[in-house]
Design an enzyme around this catalytic site. Structure first.
Site, PDB file in Angstrom:
ATOM      1  N   TYR A 160      12.866 -15.890 -31.183  1.00 42.24           N
ATOM      2  CA  TYR A 160      11.822 -16.587 -31.924  1.00 42.24           C
ATOM      3  C   TYR A 160      10.814 -15.466 -32.432  1.00 42.24           C
ATOM      4  O   TYR A 160      10.591 -15.468 -33.783  1.00 42.24           O
ATOM      5  CB  TYR A 160      11.308 -17.591 -31.172  1.00 42.24           C
ATOM      6  N   LYS A 164      10.102 -14.588 -36.487  1.00 45.54           N
ATOM      7  CA  LYS A 164       8.812 -14.901 -37.115  1.00 45.54           C
ATOM      8  C   LYS A 164       8.312 -13.608 -37.510  1.00 45.54           C
ATOM      9  O   LYS A 164       7.514 -13.422 -38.463  1.00 45.54           O
ATOM     10  CB  LYS A 164       8.250 -15.552 -36.319  1.00 45.54           C
ATOM     11  N   THR A 195       2.777 -30.837 -32.725  1.00 47.80           N
ATOM     12  CA  THR A 195       3.978 -31.192 -33.447  1.00 47.80           C
ATOM     13  C   THR A 195       5.036 -31.932 -32.457  1.00 47.80           C
ATOM     14  O   THR A 195       4.614 -31.917 -30.982  1.00 47.80           O
ATOM     15  CB  THR A 195       4.687 -30.096 -33.985  1.00 47.80           C
TER      16      THR A 195
END
Length: 254
Positions: A160, A164, A195
């Site tokens: 991740y 990013k 979220t």
């Protein structure tokens, strides 16, 4: 860039920050197309706001090209692209069962970085052919989504963070390359945003994470992300930069 009456594409717009962006842009008068792998969820989100839903896997060149063609046929070529499609699985480089499978690392990079580039290249190619909207020669705006993990990756976030970080590194390069065509490129690096993924964690973990934010001591709201997207689109001097949206949070190793 004027939002009203402009065509906009939001990838990953079926839920979370992408859905909030699609709703905000639609409320501001844009013609919005939601691109998402989850076609049913995308259709539900689009129906709520009067947008167009198109099934799309941003990792796939042909699939994404077809989705952009559908959006353009309905709304005209997009002057606004907001890339929110992404995944965040946690996996250590070397875990209990040995090294991370290479295909797992590649999958995250494919979605988060390659997918972002894929959408950007197609949007930019279409924007270049449009007439400028003002005397400065602006033709379009691209807003990508990174993460504070690009700077402060946590244990288990190798794929991740790398993906990013690639989005961050791409920002200035793309802004410089596309400047001649009047296309701006910006990136937002959100911290802890409320979220579905974050809200799926146990409540005690949520409370602990929220307490780490200096001010305000809470999670960010998807609507705050959407408002920042809107400001970026409308403020022509914002270009080639990464904006952290994190309440001054700096993730400590854990």
């Amino acid at each position: 860039m004027q939002i009203k009456d402009s065509a906009a594409i939001v990838t990953g717009g079926a839920s979370g920050m992408g859905e909030a962006v699609a709703r905000w842009l639609r409320d501001a008068g844009a013609r919005v197309a939601i691109l998402d792998r989850n076609e049913e969820q995308a259709a539900a989100a689009a129906d709520k706001i009067g947008a167009l839903a198109v099934g799309c896997d941003v990792r796939d060149a042909a699939d994404t090209e077809a989705a952009f063609e559908v959006a353009a046929a309905a709304h005209g070529a997009a002057r606004i692209l907001v890339s929110c499609a992404g995944i965040a699985p946690a996996q250590r480089i070397v875990g209990r069962h040995g090294p991370m499978p290479l295909e797992d690392f590649a999958h995250v990079v494919d979605v988060n970085l390659v997918g972002t580039f894929n959408a950007m290249r197609l949007a930019a190619a279409a924007m270049r052919e449009l007439e400028p909207v003002d005397a400065a020669g602006e033709r379009g705006v691209i807003v990508n989504t990174a993460s504070v993990a690009a700077f402060e990756g946590q244990i288990g976030q190798a794929a991740y963070s790398a993906s990013k970080g690639g989005v961050v590194a791409l920002t200035l390069q793309a802004a410089r390359e596309l400047a001649g065509a009047g296309i701006r490129v910006m990136t937002i690096a959100p911290g802890l945003i409320r979220t579905p993924m974050l809200l799926g964690m146990p409540e005690e973990i949520q409370d602990s994470l929220a307490h780490q934010v200096p001010f305000p001591k809470r999670f960010g709201e998807p609507e705050e992300f959407a408002r920042l997207v809107g400001h970026i689109i409308e403020n022509q001097m914002l270009n080639g930069e990464v904006i952290r949206l994190d309440g001054a949070m700096r993730m400590a190793p854990r």
